[in-house]
Design a protein around this motif. Structure first.
Motif, PDB file in Angstrom:
ATOM      1  N   THR A 471       1.100  -1.205  -0.156  1.00 18.75           N
ATOM      2  CA  THR A 471       0.005   0.142   0.125  1.00 18.75           C
ATOM      3  C   THR A 471       0.836   1.283   0.011  1.00 18.75           C
ATOM      4  OG1 THR A 471      -0.222   0.139   2.389  1.00 18.75           O
ATOM      5  CG2 THR A 471      -2.011  -1.261   1.340  1.00 18.75           C
ATOM      6  N   LEU A 472       2.084   1.158   0.583  1.00 21.63           N
ATOM      7  CA  LEU A 472       2.913   2.486   0.773  1.00 21.63           C
ATOM      8  C   LEU A 472       3.650   2.626  -0.674  1.00 21.63           C
ATOM      9  CD1 LEU A 472       4.796   1.778   4.102  1.00 21.63           C
ATOM     10  CD2 LEU A 472       2.870   3.102   3.517  1.00 21.63           C
ATOM     11  N   LEU A 473       3.797   1.391  -1.383  1.00 28.49           N
ATOM     12  CA  LEU A 473       4.294   1.578  -2.914  1.00 28.49           C
ATOM     13  C   LEU A 473       3.246   2.130  -3.756  1.00 28.49           C
ATOM     14  CD1 LEU A 473       6.383  -1.938  -3.097  1.00 28.49           C
ATOM     15  CD2 LEU A 473       7.296   0.450  -2.533  1.00 28.49           C
ATOM     16  N   THR A 474       1.963   1.743  -3.642  1.00 32.20           N
ATOM     17  CA  THR A 474       0.953   2.243  -4.441  1.00 32.20           C
ATOM     18  C   THR A 474       0.808   3.723  -4.301  1.00 32.20           C
ATOM     19  OG1 THR A 474      -0.209   0.074  -4.012  1.00 32.20           O
ATOM     20  CG2 THR A 474      -1.656   2.069  -4.870  1.00 32.20           C
ATOM     21  N   ALA A 475       0.835   4.180  -2.859  1.00 33.16           N
ATOM     22  CA  ALA A 475       0.936   5.744  -2.607  1.00 33.16           C
ATOM     23  C   ALA A 475       2.028   6.200  -3.285  1.00 33.16           C
ATOM     24  CB  ALA A 475       0.926   5.886  -1.065  1.00 33.16           C
ATOM     25  N   ALA A 476       3.038   5.744  -3.450  1.00 34.12           N
ATOM     26  CA  ALA A 476       4.475   6.368  -3.795  1.00 34.12           C
ATOM     27  C   ALA A 476       4.232   6.676  -5.341  1.00 34.12           C
ATOM     28  CB  ALA A 476       5.581   5.729  -3.457  1.00 34.12           C
ATOM     29  N   TYR A 477       3.748   5.559  -6.078  1.00 29.49           N
ATOM     30  CA  TYR A 477       3.879   5.760  -7.622  1.00 29.49           C
ATOM     31  C   TYR A 477       2.496   6.644  -7.952  1.00 29.49           C
ATOM     32  CZ  TYR A 477       0.398   2.051  -8.113  1.00 29.49           C
ATOM     33  OH  TYR A 477      -0.523   0.997  -8.174  1.00 29.49           O
ATOM     34  N   MET A 478       1.508   6.713  -7.435  1.00 29.97           N
ATOM     35  CA  MET A 478       0.328   7.320  -7.757  1.00 29.97           C
ATOM     36  C   MET A 478       0.780   8.982  -7.591  1.00 29.97           C
ATOM     37  SD  MET A 478      -2.221   6.122  -9.338  1.00 29.97           S
ATOM     38  CE  MET A 478      -3.039   4.288  -9.661  1.00 29.97           C
ATOM     39  N   LEU A 479       1.308   9.197  -6.306  1.00 32.65           N
ATOM     40  CA  LEU A 479       1.738  10.434  -6.219  1.00 32.65           C
ATOM     41  C   LEU A 479       2.706  11.051  -6.869  1.00 32.65           C
ATOM     42  CD1 LEU A 479       1.729  10.613  -2.078  1.00 32.65           C
ATOM     43  CD2 LEU A 479      -0.129  11.390  -3.938  1.00 32.65           C
ATOM     44  N   ILE A 480       3.675  10.127  -7.482  1.00 34.13           N
ATOM     45  CA  ILE A 480       4.431  10.493  -8.491  1.00 34.13           C
ATOM     46  C   ILE A 480       3.966  10.887  -9.857  1.00 34.13           C
ATOM     47  CG2 ILE A 480       6.427   9.902  -9.964  1.00 34.13           C
ATOM     48  CD1 ILE A 480       7.525   8.174  -7.457  1.00 34.13           C
ATOM     49  N   VAL A 481       3.017  10.071 -10.070  1.00 34.39           N
ATOM     50  CA  VAL A 481       2.281  10.262 -11.327  1.00 34.39           C
ATOM     51  C   VAL A 481       1.409  11.772 -11.308  1.00 34.39           C
ATOM     52  CG1 VAL A 481       0.144   9.546 -12.926  1.00 34.39           C
ATOM     53  CG2 VAL A 481       1.971   7.927 -12.161  1.00 34.39           C
ATOM     54  N   VAL A 482       0.782  12.011 -10.232  1.00 38.44           N
ATOM     55  CA  VAL A 482       0.022  13.230 -10.130  1.00 38.44           C
ATOM     56  C   VAL A 482       1.138  14.374 -10.138  1.00 38.44           C
ATOM     57  CG1 VAL A 482      -1.317  14.762  -8.391  1.00 38.44           C
ATOM     58  CG2 VAL A 482      -1.921  12.259  -8.620  1.00 38.44           C
ATOM     59  N   ARG A 483       2.268  14.365  -9.492  1.00 40.39           N
ATOM     60  CA  ARG A 483       3.099  15.293  -9.544  1.00 40.39           C
ATOM     61  C   ARG A 483       3.627  15.685 -10.886  1.00 40.39           C
ATOM     62  NH1 ARG A 483       8.576  15.238  -9.453  1.00 40.39           N
ATOM     63  NH2 ARG A 483       8.467  12.956  -8.685  1.00 40.39           N
ATOM     64  N   ARG A 484       4.193  14.645 -11.694  1.00 42.77           N
ATOM     65  CA  ARG A 484       4.436  14.587 -12.973  1.00 42.77           C
ATOM     66  C   ARG A 484       3.542  15.258 -13.831  1.00 42.77           C
ATOM     67  NH1 ARG A 484       8.107   9.876 -15.269  1.00 42.77           N
ATOM     68  NH2 ARG A 484       8.619  11.486 -16.612  1.00 42.77           N
ATOM     69  N   VAL A 485       2.413  14.826 -13.936  1.00 41.23           N
ATOM     70  CA  VAL A 485       1.340  15.257 -14.850  1.00 41.23           C
ATOM     71  C   VAL A 485       0.522  16.299 -14.729  1.00 41.23           C
ATOM     72  CG1 VAL A 485      -0.677  14.202 -16.174  1.00 41.23           C
ATOM     73  CG2 VAL A 485       1.089  12.480 -15.611  1.00 41.23           C
TER      74      VAL A 485
END
Length: 542
Positions: A471-485
């Motif tokens: 669940t922590l890894l999920t939060a990490a990649y989803m937040l990276i996507v939001v930040r980048r896009v």
């Protein structure tokens, strides 16, 4: 709720299953009856909206007429002999487990038809597109409504052909290879599954799923149950998809058109997990208990693998595709569903069913938003969407040029509503409390904390810890996507992107609302599923 005569409920359920099939046949006529449009193409797309809308309305009336005081009881039942020599019957019915999946399928198909009507698919004949969409809906709805093992298999297989053609004919780059990979994987799994279903039916003397669930495996020896669970489980695991049988999914999602991705993630993946709950858990409990630790192990590997793959795709310079990333996220999310079922507890199985619905709503919304982003920018490549491109030259394709990217998406500044929706879907997907994605994963973890008495608690505590890290890894990649896009400065020369259009607002609002409602009032779903799950695990359905 309202009091509806049982015969009316039977008719409604039969219409929900057969109606799309009749609509598909009508779509292939020279002109869909009673519908007019500016062109034959518009008329047939309007026909698709009409048929899927009627099916959705019938599904809603089924919900209103459903006896919510007895959700474990099979309702709206039809039981007619079809092949007497094999004792195969046209047996339909719904309970608290199948009703939410029925409504989810009807809703997502209607939203896809509405989306396609306003933004027609680019490709061959719209008649074929609408007919395939309706056949796909009919097969999926039948999978959740039939109560005979042979009919279940036939419905399960019905969806393969329309989805193959939706990918192969209306998909993007690499569609032919992705379509072949999809159908070969699923067909091979289905062959093995059929052998397991036949083994159960022949040894138990019936293919009736209600009778088999009530028997609770007493008429099957442990060895027969083990063989049946292995064979059927492989077929269901391919469709789920479970690691390591998942490799067809990223290619299929990347190549599929927007509506294909929405339906593939939103409803087709649920057919596999539904089979685990409806068939294997109640019909072969001893065999399922034998494989439950291995199923849980594969599930948590899938959670970590899917999350790490998403993190790799989200990294700068990785040439990550946003649709591919969401596909890998589905591998992780469906891992929680499998973990919940593997616990063989009411808590875990309820969590699995809740996560099924939540994933359908949230991932359906994600693919809709990403499809809209691709329409506006011409790409789903994360590097193109997020990194400045000073050497980029405007497109020479005429009218399309102003809508192309110049310095990345920066959605908050260029299309704030679209950016907000992407961020909402991302945080819902990572399991933010108060949204639908939270409860399924949390209940699956609780189920692993205290698994069935016949299972090793230390092993499942280990699985729980690994899944919680996921669940922590999920939060990490989803937040990276939001930040980048979504984030980033918008230079003055960058053109505005078209924000959410009216038809997009109409298609996406139900998914947003239901994600919030299910997150704030989980009892709406759990009140339906829990009594039915309790009865399934204790010895069948009435």
């Amino acid at each position: 709720m309202i009091d509806i005569n049982e015969s009316v409920m039977q008719f409604l359920l039969a219409f929900v299953v057969v109606g799309p099939l009749l609509g598909a046949a009508a779509a292939l006529l020279p002109a869909p009856p009673g519908l007019k449009g500016k062109s034959p193409e518009q008329a047939v797309l309007r026909h698709g909206v009409t048929v899927t809308g009627a099916v959705l309305l019938a599904a809603i009336v089924l919900v209103l007429g459903f006896d919510h005081d007895h959700p474990s009881k099979m309702q709206a039942g039809t039981d007619i002999s079809w092949i007497p020599a094999l004792d195969v019957r046209i047996h339909l019915g719904i309970d608290g487990i199948s009703l939410p999946l029925l409504v989810l399928t009807a809703l997502l198909t209607f939203l896809c038809a509405l989306y396609s009507y306003v933004k027609p698919p680019t490709g061959p004949s719209p008649k074929a597109f609408v007919a395939l969409l309706l056949v796909l809906e009919s097969g999926t709805l039948a999978t959740f409504a039939v109560l005979d093992l042979i009919l279940f298999f036939l419905a399960f297989e019905t969806v393969l052909v329309p989805m193959y053609f939706l990918i192969a004919r209306w998909g993007g780059e690499g569609r032919a290879q992705a379509a072949w990979k999809f159908i070969l994987y699923t067909l091979l799994g289905s062959v093995v599954m059929l052998l397991g279903l036949l083994l159960i039916g022949i040894r138990a003397g019936t293919f009736d799923m209600v009778a088999l669930a009530t028997d609770n495996g007493r008429s099957l020896t442990t060895s027969v149950q083990v063989i049946a669970v292995l064979a059927i489980g492989i077929g269901l695991a391919v469709k789920t998809p479970m690691w390591p049988l998942h490799s067809w999914l990223p290619d299929a999602h990347t190549a599929a058109p927007t509506v294909g991705s929405v339906l593939l993630a939103g409803v087709l993946l649920k057919m596999g997990t539904y089979g685990f709950v409806r068939i294997l858990l109640p019909v072969a409990p001893d065999g399922f208990r034998t494989f439950a630790p291995y199923l849980a192990a594969f599930a948590v590997v899938g959670i970590i693998y899917g999350s790490l793959a998403c993190l790799a795709l989200a990294r700068r310079g990785a040439k990550g595709d946003l649709k591919r990333l969401i596909a890998y996220s589905s591998v992780g999310h469906m891992g929680f569903v499998l973990l919940g079922m593997a616990t063989m507890t009411p808590t875990g199985v309820n969590g699995a069913l809740f996560a099924n619905i939540a994933h359908g709503l949230i991932t359906g919304l994600l693919f809709f938003v990403v499809g809209a982003l691709k329409d506006r920018t011409g790409t789903t490549d994360l590097d193109t969407l997020s990194l400045p491109s000073p050497d980029h030259h405007p497109s020479t394709s005429g009218a399309a040029a102003p809508d192309r990217l110049r310095t990345g998406a920066a959605l908050y500044g260029r299309a704030p509503r679209l950016g907000g929706l992407l961020a909402f879907a991302a945080v819902a997907s990572l399991g933010l409390p108060g949204l639908a994605g939270f409860w399924g994963e949390m209940l699956a973890l609780f189920g692993a904390f205290d698994p069935h008495d016949g299972l090793s608690r230390p092993a499942f505590l280990t699985f729980m810890a690994i899944a919680a890290f996921g669940t922590l890894l999920t939060a990490a990649y989803m937040l990276i996507v939001v930040r980048r896009v979504c984030m980033g400065a918008v230079p003055q020369e960058s053109p505005k992107l078209t924000d959410v259009r009216t038809y997009e607002f109409a298609a996406w609002t139900p998914l947003v609302v239901l994600t919030v409602v299910a997150g704030l009032w989980p009892k709406i779903l759990l009140g339906l599923t829990d009594p039915a799950v309790q009865q399934l695990l204790s010895g069948g359905t009435r």
